[in-house]
Design a protein around this motif. Structure first.
Motif, PDB file in Angstrom:
ATOM      1  N   LEU A 114       0.996  -1.283  -0.154  1.00  0.00           N
ATOM      2  CA  LEU A 114      -0.203  -0.200   0.059  1.00  0.00           C
ATOM      3  C   LEU A 114       0.824   1.388  -0.001  1.00  0.00           C
ATOM      4  N   PHE A 115       1.989   1.559   0.997  1.00  0.00           N
ATOM      5  CA  PHE A 115       2.624   2.548   1.030  1.00  0.00           C
ATOM      6  C   PHE A 115       3.488   2.578  -0.058  1.00  0.00           C
ATOM      7  N   GLY A 116       4.187   1.581  -0.636  1.00  0.00           N
ATOM      8  CA  GLY A 116       5.078   1.603  -1.692  1.00  0.00           C
ATOM      9  C   GLY A 116       4.465   2.244  -2.923  1.00  0.00           C
ATOM     10  N   SER A 117       2.972   1.715  -3.198  1.00  0.00           N
ATOM     11  CA  SER A 117       2.442   2.012  -4.398  1.00  0.00           C
ATOM     12  C   SER A 117       1.864   3.609  -4.154  1.00  0.00           C
ATOM     13  N   ILE A 118       1.641   3.939  -3.055  1.00  0.00           N
ATOM     14  CA  ILE A 118       1.341   5.456  -2.828  1.00  0.00           C
ATOM     15  C   ILE A 118       2.634   6.573  -2.773  1.00  0.00           C
ATOM     16  N   SER A 119       3.774   5.950  -2.392  1.00  0.00           N
ATOM     17  CA  SER A 119       5.051   6.792  -2.399  1.00  0.00           C
ATOM     18  C   SER A 119       5.610   6.689  -3.549  1.00  0.00           C
ATOM     19  N   GLY A 120       5.560   5.259  -4.293  1.00  0.00           N
ATOM     20  CA  GLY A 120       6.502   5.130  -5.420  1.00  0.00           C
ATOM     21  C   GLY A 120       7.893   4.728  -5.279  1.00  0.00           C
ATOM     22  N   SER A 121       8.290   4.505  -3.922  1.00  0.00           N
ATOM     23  CA  SER A 121       9.511   4.253  -3.416  1.00  0.00           C
ATOM     24  C   SER A 121       9.758   3.017  -2.684  1.00  0.00           C
ATOM     25  N   GLY A 122      10.710   2.083  -3.175  1.00  0.00           N
ATOM     26  CA  GLY A 122      10.672   0.582  -2.223  1.00  0.00           C
ATOM     27  C   GLY A 122      11.654   1.099  -1.230  1.00  0.00           C
ATOM     28  N   THR A 123      12.483   2.024  -1.190  1.00  0.00           N
ATOM     29  CA  THR A 123      13.233   2.501   0.085  1.00  0.00           C
ATOM     30  C   THR A 123      12.757   2.997   0.968  1.00  0.00           C
ATOM     31  N   ALA A 124      11.726   3.959   0.466  1.00  0.00           N
ATOM     32  CA  ALA A 124      10.950   4.830   1.689  1.00  0.00           C
ATOM     33  C   ALA A 124       9.921   3.913   2.110  1.00  0.00           C
ATOM     34  N   ALA A 125       9.441   2.685   1.524  1.00  0.00           N
ATOM     35  CA  ALA A 125       8.394   1.782   2.066  1.00  0.00           C
ATOM     36  C   ALA A 125       9.374   1.020   3.451  1.00  0.00           C
ATOM     37  N   ALA A 126      10.548   0.515   2.914  1.00  0.00           N
ATOM     38  CA  ALA A 126      11.558  -0.161   3.706  1.00  0.00           C
ATOM     39  C   ALA A 126      11.597   0.488   4.932  1.00  0.00           C
ATOM     40  N   SER A 127      12.103   1.946   4.835  1.00  0.00           N
ATOM     41  CA  SER A 127      12.238   2.525   6.018  1.00  0.00           C
ATOM     42  C   SER A 127      11.145   2.672   6.851  1.00  0.00           C
ATOM     43  N   ALA A 128      10.144   3.430   6.374  1.00  0.00           N
ATOM     44  CA  ALA A 128       8.696   3.576   7.045  1.00  0.00           C
ATOM     45  C   ALA A 128       8.212   2.515   7.884  1.00  0.00           C
ATOM     46  N   MET A 129       8.276   1.372   7.072  1.00  0.00           N
ATOM     47  CA  MET A 129       7.454   0.302   7.743  1.00  0.00           C
ATOM     48  C   MET A 129       8.398  -0.410   8.531  1.00  0.00           C
ATOM     49  N   GLY A 130       9.699  -0.611   8.461  1.00  0.00           N
ATOM     50  CA  GLY A 130      10.695  -1.463   9.220  1.00  0.00           C
ATOM     51  C   GLY A 130      10.965  -0.561  10.538  1.00  0.00           C
ATOM     52  N   SER A 131      10.677   0.873  10.380  1.00  0.00           N
ATOM     53  CA  SER A 131      10.930   1.476  11.738  1.00  0.00           C
ATOM     54  C   SER A 131       9.732   1.467  12.606  1.00  0.00           C
ATOM     55  N   ILE A 132       8.553   1.047  12.102  1.00  0.00           N
ATOM     56  CA  ILE A 132       7.276   1.168  12.921  1.00  0.00           C
ATOM     57  C   ILE A 132       6.748  -0.353  13.247  1.00  0.00           C
ATOM     58  N   ILE A 133       7.079  -1.351  12.284  1.00  0.00           N
ATOM     59  CA  ILE A 133       6.568  -2.516  12.627  1.00  0.00           C
ATOM     60  C   ILE A 133       7.409  -3.476  13.383  1.00  0.00           C
ATOM     61  N   GLY A 134       8.994  -3.225  12.653  1.00  0.00           N
ATOM     62  CA  GLY A 134       9.869  -4.062  13.407  1.00  0.00           C
ATOM     63  C   GLY A 134       9.967  -4.131  15.056  1.00  0.00           C
ATOM     64  N   PRO A 135       9.937  -2.906  15.580  1.00  0.00           N
ATOM     65  CA  PRO A 135       9.979  -2.977  17.234  1.00  0.00           C
ATOM     66  C   PRO A 135       8.620  -3.960  17.644  1.00  0.00           C
ATOM     67  N   ILE A 136       7.411  -3.511  16.939  1.00  0.00           N
ATOM     68  CA  ILE A 136       6.287  -4.439  17.630  1.00  0.00           C
ATOM     69  C   ILE A 136       6.498  -6.078  17.444  1.00  0.00           C
ATOM     70  N   GLU A 137       7.087  -6.246  16.196  1.00  0.00           N
ATOM     71  CA  GLU A 137       7.257  -7.767  15.907  1.00  0.00           C
ATOM     72  C   GLU A 137       8.197  -8.214  16.860  1.00  0.00           C
ATOM     73  N   LYS A 138       9.214  -7.531  17.242  1.00  0.00           N
ATOM     74  CA  LYS A 138      10.238  -7.822  18.370  1.00  0.00           C
ATOM     75  C   LYS A 138       9.696  -8.114  19.756  1.00  0.00           C
ATOM     76  N   ASP A 139       8.605  -7.208  20.211  1.00  0.00           N
ATOM     77  CA  ASP A 139       8.091  -7.374  21.250  1.00  0.00           C
ATOM     78  C   ASP A 139       7.185  -8.707  21.438  1.00  0.00           C
ATOM     79  N   GLU A 140       6.747  -8.942  20.038  1.00  0.00           N
ATOM     80  CA  GLU A 140       5.817 -10.206  19.927  1.00  0.00           C
ATOM     81  C   GLU A 140       6.765 -11.597  19.888  1.00  0.00           C
TER      82      GLU A 140
END
Length: 434
Positions: free
Chosen positions: A110-136
């Motif tokens: 969703l975010f990659g298609s809206i922003s048109g950038s794979g790097t932006a998607a990896a940065s935005a999603m990784g920084s938000i979802i990554g810590p939640i996944e680690k906690d679980e």
């Protein structure tokens, strides 16, 4: 030795030497191209013609879409849109095994298609979802691998700058047709990765711990709808002929800016920096396009594409073998060259070959972009890979190990896209573009 072979060797040798030496890709392209034409042209004429080619190469109205899509992507990356899309993705995945990893995939699409950038998607999603996944209890290397493997899907699911670049270099292929053609391959990429996630999650016991109440689910959908509406407006307007792809990019900028200001995640004082960052990125891409016009002219003038075509056809007469070889070459090229220069260099070489073998220009464009997307997550130059590793706070070698099953299914989808034209052409034909 023919002129085409001499010029081709000059380009190849000089380009490799300069890239190894750390010369910027645009400079390396320009110098190697001018040197390659010297066996048949005076230096003064070559330099003058090269300069003319740079300006003619960027004097194309459709290129105006690139700076606007870059600006729209930068606004979205900082505008609080990522969080709302992640919440929607969590709602969609529910409590399936590996739900958070599935959330990462859907959010990247969703975010990659809206922003048109794979790097932006990896940065935005990784920084938000990554810590939640680690906690679980998710393995951080696995989480980073999921993020990296699916971030490029947004480069296939429109809008996409590289599709606009391909449209230009391929001689004016319909941008709207390319946009439509990218949907099914991009979604198949994401679904294939989700299949891998499901089996790994079942094995390691990764399960969601969050359950949404009906009221909370309604709130999440309500907050995400304005973000999703931008896709409908931009893509729908382009397809319906309400505005061109370039005008659609301007609409994307205005809409995302208004949305981000309403959310309060961007202030008016942030706009100058966003404009500056977008201008810098635009300058790099536009200069690359201009300089690559010199190489395209040199290759056409010296008949290099004909030489390459003859070499490939001498290996086999089967189009299936030729398509496979082109895929291998593009996969290798993608490991050490960014998408834009690779698209600019290799489209004039391989497009005539594939067209002669009956492949549609739209189909070829999707196949090429798919290959180069894989290159963004492959060492040694994979920008999305390194961003995902950095954001995830893990070691590169650990992520590469976790990426192997994802690479397997992504390559399998690439083969399907290559050999089943309808995966790329069904939607464009449905819309009347083919």
């Amino acid at each position: 030795m023919s002129i085409a072979m001499i010029s081709g060797l000059i380009i190849l040798v000089l380009l490799v030497i300069m890239l190894v030496a750390g010369v910027p890709i645009a400079i390396a392209l320009g110098i190697s191209s001018v040197c390659a034409i010297l066996p048949v042209m005076d230096l003064n004429v070559a330099v003058l013609t090269g300069a003319q080619r740079i300006f003619s190469g960027i004097s194309v109205f459709s290129l105006l879409a690139i700076p606007f899509y870059i600006l729209a992507g930068n606004i979205m990356n900082k505008g609080g849109i990522a969080v709302r899309l992640i919440n929607l993705a969590k709602l969609i995945t529910g409590r399936t095994p590996g739900a958070l990893a599935h959330t990462n995939v859907i959010a990247n699409m969703l975010f990659g298609s809206i922003s048109g950038s794979g790097t932006a998607a990896a940065s935005a999603m990784g920084s938000i979802i990554g810590p939640i996944e680690k906690d679980e209890g998710y393995d951080p290397s696995f989480s980073a691998a999921v993020n990296v493997a699916t971030a490029p899907t947004g480069l296939l699911i429109p809008p996409s700058n590289v599709m606009i670049t391909f449209s230009l270099v391929s001689g004016g292929t319909s941008v709207a047709a390319l946009f439509m053609a990218g949907y099914i391959p991009g979604i198949l990429w994401g679904l294939a990765c989700m299949a891998v996630i499901y089996f790994i999650a079942k094995k390691h016991g990764y399960r969601a711990k969050t359950k949404f109440a009906a009221k909370e689910a309604g709130s999440i959908i309500f907050q995400a709808l304005p973000c999703l509406l931008m896709i409908v407006i931009v893509i729908g307007g382009t397809i319906a002929g309400v505005f061109t792809a370039t005008e659609g990019a301007v609409v994307a900028v205005v809409y995302s800016l208004i949305l981000s200001l309403i959310y309060g995640s961007i202030k008016l004082k942030d706009i100058p920096k966003l404009l500056k960052d977008s201008a810098e990125m635009t300058g790099i891409i536009i200069f690359l396009i201009g300089v690559s016009s010199i190489m395209s002219w040199v290759m056409a003038f010296t008949n290099i594409p004909t030489l390459v075509s003859s070499a490939l056809l001498s290996i086999s007469n089967s189009k299936y073998v030729i398509f496979f070889l082109i895929n291998i070459i593009l996969l290798v090229v993608g490991t050490f060259m960014d998408m834009t220069p690779a698209c600019l260099i290799f489209t004039p070489i391989f497009l005539p070959i594939c067209s002669a073998l009956g492949m549609s220009t739209i189909h070829f464009g999707i196949m090429m972009i798919f290959n180069l997307c894989i290159g963004t997550i492959t060492p040694p130059v994979g920008t999305t890979l390194f961003v995902g590793v950095k954001v995830g706070g893990v070691r590169l070698e650990d992520v590469i190990k976790q990426l192997l099953p994802f690479f397997a299914v992504i390559i399998a989808v690439l083969m399907l896209v290559t050999y089943i034209p309808s995966l790329s052409l069904w939607l464009p034909s449905l819309m009347g573009y083919v």
